[in-house]
Design a protein around this motif. Structure first.
Motif, PDB file in Angstrom:
ATOM      1  N   ARG A 118       0.987  -0.990   0.056  1.00 57.47           N
ATOM      2  CA  ARG A 118       0.049   0.179  -0.029  1.00 57.47           C
ATOM      3  C   ARG A 118       0.913   1.140   0.085  1.00 57.47           C
ATOM      4  N   ILE A 119       1.834   1.276   0.862  1.00 60.89           N
ATOM      5  CA  ILE A 119       2.876   2.347   0.805  1.00 60.89           C
ATOM      6  C   ILE A 119       3.653   2.492  -0.521  1.00 60.89           C
ATOM      7  N   ALA A 120       3.878   1.718  -1.084  1.00 60.64           N
ATOM      8  CA  ALA A 120       4.683   1.752  -2.487  1.00 60.64           C
ATOM      9  C   ALA A 120       3.780   2.213  -3.370  1.00 60.64           C
ATOM     10  N   GLU A 121       2.455   1.841  -3.564  1.00 61.03           N
ATOM     11  CA  GLU A 121       1.430   2.265  -4.414  1.00 61.03           C
ATOM     12  C   GLU A 121       1.046   3.690  -4.100  1.00 61.03           C
ATOM     13  N   GLU A 122       0.916   4.218  -2.859  1.00 58.75           N
ATOM     14  CA  GLU A 122       0.802   5.291  -2.675  1.00 58.75           C
ATOM     15  C   GLU A 122       1.961   6.303  -3.094  1.00 58.75           C
TER      16      GLU A 122
ATOM     17  N   ALA B 203      15.745   7.749  -6.470  1.00 53.04           N
ATOM     18  CA  ALA B 203      16.358   8.055  -5.039  1.00 53.04           C
ATOM     19  C   ALA B 203      15.278   8.583  -4.454  1.00 53.04           C
ATOM     20  N   SER B 204      14.304   9.289  -4.662  1.00 50.99           N
ATOM     21  CA  SER B 204      13.121   9.806  -4.168  1.00 50.99           C
ATOM     22  C   SER B 204      11.977   8.741  -3.741  1.00 50.99           C
ATOM     23  N   ILE B 205      12.058   7.710  -4.519  1.00 55.91           N
ATOM     24  CA  ILE B 205      11.209   6.463  -4.423  1.00 55.91           C
ATOM     25  C   ILE B 205      11.875   5.619  -3.238  1.00 55.91           C
ATOM     26  N   GLU B 206      13.024   5.514  -3.268  1.00 61.87           N
ATOM     27  CA  GLU B 206      13.644   4.812  -2.285  1.00 61.87           C
ATOM     28  C   GLU B 206      13.693   5.588  -0.783  1.00 61.87           C
ATOM     29  N   ARG B 207      14.124   6.576  -0.958  1.00 59.66           N
ATOM     30  CA  ARG B 207      14.071   7.556   0.232  1.00 59.66           C
ATOM     31  C   ARG B 207      12.407   7.589   0.962  1.00 59.66           C
ATOM     32  N   ALA B 208      11.573   7.763   0.128  1.00 59.02           N
ATOM     33  CA  ALA B 208      10.126   7.693   0.804  1.00 59.02           C
ATOM     34  C   ALA B 208       9.624   6.461   1.422  1.00 59.02           C
ATOM     35  N   TYR B 209      10.022   5.350   0.282  1.00 59.98           N
ATOM     36  CA  TYR B 209       9.607   4.066   0.922  1.00 59.98           C
ATOM     37  C   TYR B 209      10.369   3.537   2.202  1.00 59.98           C
ATOM     38  N   MET B 210      11.702   3.662   2.184  1.00 64.52           N
ATOM     39  CA  MET B 210      12.452   3.197   3.445  1.00 64.52           C
ATOM     40  C   MET B 210      12.089   4.166   4.560  1.00 64.52           C
TER      41      MET B 210
ATOM     42  N   VAL C 211       8.951   2.329   6.039  1.00 69.75           N
ATOM     43  CA  VAL C 211       8.940   0.745   5.989  1.00 69.75           C
ATOM     44  C   VAL C 211      10.174   0.455   6.957  1.00 69.75           C
ATOM     45  N   ARG C 212      11.523   0.472   6.476  1.00 69.10           N
ATOM     46  CA  ARG C 212      12.439   0.298   7.134  1.00 69.10           C
ATOM     47  C   ARG C 212      13.111   0.875   8.273  1.00 69.10           C
ATOM     48  N   MET C 213      13.102   2.316   8.200  1.00 71.29           N
ATOM     49  CA  MET C 213      13.309   3.087   9.361  1.00 71.29           C
ATOM     50  C   MET C 213      12.461   2.648  10.655  1.00 71.29           C
ATOM     51  N   PRO C 214      11.169   2.712  10.745  1.00 67.32           N
ATOM     52  CA  PRO C 214      10.385   2.323  11.662  1.00 67.32           C
ATOM     53  C   PRO C 214      10.646   0.973  12.254  1.00 67.32           C
TER      54      PRO C 214
END
Length: 156
Positions: free
Chosen positions: A81-85, A115-122, A125-128
């Motif tokens: 859902r996050i990736a789609e958003e 880079a924008s996509i990866e930053r927003a996704y991580m 998801v990953r950081m929390p």
């Protein structure tokens, strides 16, 4: 097995993966600058775990590392859902790139999209997940405290 930092006797490596297929159009701004417009984004998420423990690990250690896996799975639960958003918000977005020529400028703009996509996704998801895992280790002292893994997970 990776090198462990005492008091660790095991480790759960969680890897959040993101593959992006981006279609874009570009506008020439000058001989060495381009504006890249995101036309379409397709994101694929994956989650992988590598769990290592000492040989003949006690059940509490195994349970501790499995709890780390559960934390990763929890945060990955919303990944599609996050990736789609993230992808949906980027449609039509513009990124300026520079380079020695137009091809290089477009590549630079495209790399900024990725880079924008990866930053927003991580960040979502990953950081929390990493923060929750660190908190879990604080509460449990890397599995050495008497607290049960389920109780510690509830506190996290």
């Amino acid at each position: 097995m990776p090198t462990l930092t005492p008091p660790e006797s095991g480790v759960c490596n969680t890897t959040f993966e993101l593959a992006a297929n981006v279609t874009y159009s570009a506008e020439t701004l000058s001989a060495n600058t381009a504006r890249v417009y995101v036309d379409q984004v397709e994101l694929t998420t994956r989650l992988a775990f590598d769990i290592y423990t000492i040989e003949n690990a006690p059940p509490k250690l195994v349970a501790h590392e499995e709890a780390h896996r559960a934390i990763g799975e929890h945060f990955y639960g919303d990944a599609p859902r996050i990736a789609e958003e993230i992808g949906r918000r980027l449609i039509g977005a513009a990124f300026d790139g520079t380079g020695v020529d137009q091809d290089a400028a477009q590549r630079d703009g495209f790399e900024k999209v990725i880079a924008s996509i990866e930053r927003a996704y991580m960040a979502r998801v990953r950081m929390p997940s990493a923060a929750a895992n660190a908190r879990f280790d604080e509460i449990t002292n890397h599995g050495l405290n008497a607290i049960g893994e389920d109780e510690a997970l509830a506190l996290v």
